[in-house]
Design a protein around this motif. Sequence first.
Motif, PDB file in Angstrom:
ATOM      1  N   LEU A 118      53.583  77.651  44.286  1.00 47.55           N
ATOM      2  CA  LEU A 118      54.563  78.609  44.766  1.00 47.55           C
ATOM      3  C   LEU A 118      55.183  78.084  46.049  1.00 47.55           C
ATOM      4  O   LEU A 118      54.764  77.072  46.596  1.00 47.55           O
ATOM      5  CB  LEU A 118      53.899  79.962  44.994  1.00 47.55           C
ATOM      6  CG  LEU A 118      53.252  80.585  43.740  1.00 47.55           C
ATOM      7  CD1 LEU A 118      52.533  81.870  44.108  1.00 47.55           C
ATOM      8  CD2 LEU A 118      54.296  80.866  42.683  1.00 47.55           C
ATOM      9  N   ALA A 119      56.169  78.798  46.557  1.00 43.99           N
ATOM     10  CA  ALA A 119      56.868  78.357  47.756  1.00 43.99           C
ATOM     11  C   ALA A 119      55.924  78.228  48.941  1.00 43.99           C
ATOM     12  O   ALA A 119      56.086  77.358  49.785  1.00 43.99           O
ATOM     13  CB  ALA A 119      57.996  79.316  48.088  1.00 43.99           C
ATOM     14  N   TYR A 120      54.938  79.083  49.029  1.00 45.17           N
ATOM     15  CA  TYR A 120      54.039  79.008  50.183  1.00 45.17           C
ATOM     16  C   TYR A 120      53.023  77.885  50.053  1.00 45.17           C
ATOM     17  O   TYR A 120      52.278  77.602  50.986  1.00 45.17           O
ATOM     18  CB  TYR A 120      53.335  80.351  50.425  1.00 45.17           C
ATOM     19  CG  TYR A 120      52.480  80.836  49.294  1.00 45.17           C
ATOM     20  CD1 TYR A 120      52.978  81.747  48.379  1.00 45.17           C
ATOM     21  CD2 TYR A 120      51.163  80.391  49.154  1.00 45.17           C
ATOM     22  CE1 TYR A 120      52.197  82.202  47.344  1.00 45.17           C
ATOM     23  CE2 TYR A 120      50.381  80.839  48.122  1.00 45.17           C
ATOM     24  CZ  TYR A 120      50.903  81.755  47.215  1.00 45.17           C
ATOM     25  OH  TYR A 120      50.125  82.202  46.188  1.00 45.17           O
ATOM     26  N   ASP A 121      52.976  77.205  48.903  1.00 47.70           N
ATOM     27  CA  ASP A 121      52.096  76.061  48.733  1.00 47.70           C
ATOM     28  C   ASP A 121      52.735  74.755  49.241  1.00 47.70           C
ATOM     29  O   ASP A 121      52.081  73.727  49.285  1.00 47.70           O
ATOM     30  CB  ASP A 121      51.732  75.868  47.255  1.00 47.70           C
ATOM     31  CG  ASP A 121      50.822  76.962  46.754  1.00 47.70           C
ATOM     32  OD1 ASP A 121      50.115  77.559  47.588  1.00 47.70           O
ATOM     33  OD2 ASP A 121      50.845  77.208  45.538  1.00 47.70           O
ATOM     34  N   TYR A 122      54.007  74.817  49.574  1.00 50.44           N
ATOM     35  CA  TYR A 122      54.729  73.632  50.045  1.00 50.44           C
ATOM     36  C   TYR A 122      55.057  73.845  51.516  1.00 50.44           C
ATOM     37  O   TYR A 122      55.983  74.586  51.848  1.00 50.44           O
ATOM     38  CB  TYR A 122      56.007  73.443  49.209  1.00 50.44           C
ATOM     39  CG  TYR A 122      56.611  72.066  49.298  1.00 50.44           C
ATOM     40  CD1 TYR A 122      55.942  70.965  48.804  1.00 50.44           C
ATOM     41  CD2 TYR A 122      57.852  71.861  49.865  1.00 50.44           C
ATOM     42  CE1 TYR A 122      56.489  69.705  48.863  1.00 50.44           C
ATOM     43  CE2 TYR A 122      58.417  70.605  49.932  1.00 50.44           C
ATOM     44  CZ  TYR A 122      57.722  69.529  49.425  1.00 50.44           C
ATOM     45  OH  TYR A 122      58.270  68.270  49.493  1.00 50.44           O
ATOM     46  N   MET A 155      58.676  70.014  53.521  1.00 50.92           N
ATOM     47  CA  MET A 155      60.046  70.257  53.064  1.00 50.92           C
ATOM     48  C   MET A 155      61.031  69.466  53.922  1.00 50.92           C
ATOM     49  O   MET A 155      61.969  68.867  53.403  1.00 50.92           O
ATOM     50  CB  MET A 155      60.375  71.743  53.137  1.00 50.92           C
ATOM     51  CG  MET A 155      61.773  72.064  52.632  1.00 50.92           C
ATOM     52  SD  MET A 155      62.197  73.788  52.763  1.00 50.92           S
ATOM     53  CE  MET A 155      62.266  73.997  54.521  1.00 50.92           C
ATOM     54  N   PHE A 156      60.826  69.442  55.247  1.00 50.10           N
ATOM     55  CA  PHE A 156      61.707  68.666  56.120  1.00 50.10           C
ATOM     56  C   PHE A 156      61.635  67.175  55.802  1.00 50.10           C
ATOM     57  O   PHE A 156      62.648  66.485  55.792  1.00 50.10           O
ATOM     58  CB  PHE A 156      61.377  68.916  57.590  1.00 50.10           C
ATOM     59  CG  PHE A 156      61.828  70.255  58.081  1.00 50.10           C
ATOM     60  CD1 PHE A 156      63.051  70.794  57.715  1.00 50.10           C
ATOM     61  CD2 PHE A 156      61.014  70.988  58.928  1.00 50.10           C
ATOM     62  CE1 PHE A 156      63.462  72.029  58.163  1.00 50.10           C
ATOM     63  CE2 PHE A 156      61.421  72.225  59.381  1.00 50.10           C
ATOM     64  CZ  PHE A 156      62.649  72.753  59.012  1.00 50.10           C
ATOM     65  N   THR A 162      60.888  65.841  52.929  1.00 50.69           N
ATOM     66  CA  THR A 162      61.564  65.653  51.641  1.00 50.69           C
ATOM     67  C   THR A 162      63.076  65.621  51.836  1.00 50.69           C
ATOM     68  O   THR A 162      63.774  64.760  51.273  1.00 50.69           O
ATOM     69  CB  THR A 162      61.176  66.767  50.661  1.00 50.69           C
ATOM     70  OG1 THR A 162      59.763  66.764  50.512  1.00 50.69           O
ATOM     71  CG2 THR A 162      61.852  66.580  49.321  1.00 50.69           C
ATOM     72  N   ILE A 163      63.592  66.543  52.638  1.00 49.73           N
ATOM     73  CA  ILE A 163      65.030  66.574  52.911  1.00 49.73           C
ATOM     74  C   ILE A 163      65.462  65.289  53.607  1.00 49.73           C
ATOM     75  O   ILE A 163      66.511  64.716  53.285  1.00 49.73           O
ATOM     76  CB  ILE A 163      65.397  67.823  53.742  1.00 49.73           C
ATOM     77  CG1 ILE A 163      65.237  69.075  52.888  1.00 49.73           C
ATOM     78  CG2 ILE A 163      66.818  67.726  54.281  1.00 49.73           C
ATOM     79  CD1 ILE A 163      65.373  70.365  53.660  1.00 49.73           C
ATOM     80  N   LEU A 164      64.661  64.814  54.558  1.00 43.49           N
ATOM     81  CA  LEU A 164      64.981  63.575  55.258  1.00 43.49           C
ATOM     82  C   LEU A 164      65.034  62.395  54.287  1.00 43.49           C
ATOM     83  O   LEU A 164      65.970  61.581  54.328  1.00 43.49           O
ATOM     84  CB  LEU A 164      63.957  63.292  56.364  1.00 43.49           C
ATOM     85  CG  LEU A 164      64.147  61.976  57.107  1.00 43.49           C
ATOM     86  CD1 LEU A 164      65.417  62.037  57.956  1.00 43.49           C
ATOM     87  CD2 LEU A 164      62.937  61.660  57.943  1.00 43.49           C
ATOM     88  N   TRP A 165      64.055  62.292  53.394  1.00 42.15           N
ATOM     89  CA  TRP A 165      64.029  61.178  52.430  1.00 42.15           C
ATOM     90  C   TRP A 165      65.191  61.262  51.452  1.00 42.15           C
ATOM     91  O   TRP A 165      65.785  60.237  51.093  1.00 42.15           O
ATOM     92  CB  TRP A 165      62.696  61.112  51.689  1.00 42.15           C
ATOM     93  CG  TRP A 165      61.630  60.511  52.533  1.00 42.15           C
ATOM     94  CD1 TRP A 165      60.544  61.136  53.053  1.00 42.15           C
ATOM     95  CD2 TRP A 165      61.576  59.161  53.003  1.00 42.15           C
ATOM     96  NE1 TRP A 165      59.812  60.267  53.817  1.00 42.15           N
ATOM     97  CE2 TRP A 165      60.424  59.035  53.800  1.00 42.15           C
ATOM     98  CE3 TRP A 165      62.378  58.045  52.847  1.00 42.15           C
ATOM     99  CZ2 TRP A 165      60.047  57.858  54.420  1.00 42.15           C
ATOM    100  CZ3 TRP A 165      62.015  56.852  53.462  1.00 42.15           C
ATOM    101  CH2 TRP A 165      60.872  56.773  54.231  1.00 42.15           C
ATOM    102  N   VAL A 166      65.553  62.448  51.015  1.00 36.59           N
ATOM    103  CA  VAL A 166      66.706  62.598  50.110  1.00 36.59           C
ATOM    104  C   VAL A 166      67.982  62.199  50.842  1.00 36.59           C
ATOM    105  O   VAL A 166      68.841  61.497  50.293  1.00 36.59           O
ATOM    106  CB  VAL A 166      66.789  64.046  49.571  1.00 36.59           C
ATOM    107  CG1 VAL A 166      68.114  64.298  48.885  1.00 36.59           C
ATOM    108  CG2 VAL A 166      65.635  64.319  48.625  1.00 36.59           C
TER     109      VAL A 166
END
Length: 147
Positions: free
Chosen positions: A7-11, A16-17, A19-23
Motif C-alpha cells: 500500500l502507499a504507506y509501505d513505500y 519516493m524522492f 525514485t523521482i530523482l532516478w526517473v
Amino acid sequence: MNTDVYLAYDYPLLSMFWTILWVFLWIMWFILLFRIIGDIFRDDSLGGWGKTGWLVFVVVLPFLGVFVYLIARGRDMGGREIAHAQAQQKAFDSYIRETAGGGKRPSSIDELARLSEMRTRGDITDEEFSRAKELVLSGTGGSEVPR
C-alpha cells in the motif's frame, strides 16, 4: 501462499524522492543523448566516417561515448545550435517575405503603368518618360526610374 500487498504507506517518502530523482536523471540522460546525436548529424565539419564513428561510439557505449563527446566537442555544441537556429529563422523570414509578397519586384507592366500615370499628372516630362521607359524595357529599370 504469500500475498504481499503493498500500500502507499509501505513505500516511505524518502524512497519516493529517490525514485523521482532516478526517473528525472534517466529522462535527462535520454534528452542529452538525443541532443548529442542531433549535434553529430548537424556538424558540417565532420565527414561521413567521423559522424559514423561518433554515432557508433555514443550508441554502443552510451555513458562513455556521451562523456567523451562532451569533453572533446561540447564547447562548440552551443555555437552549432545557435547557427542552426539562425538558419531556421532566416529561412522562415524568407518564406514569410515571399508569401506576403514583400520580396517581389514590380513587373515591367506595372512600372510602365506607373510611369504613364506620372507623365499624365505632369510629374515627369516626355523626355524623362522616354528615358525611364527605355530603362524599364531594357531590364535595368526599377532602381533608376523616378518615383
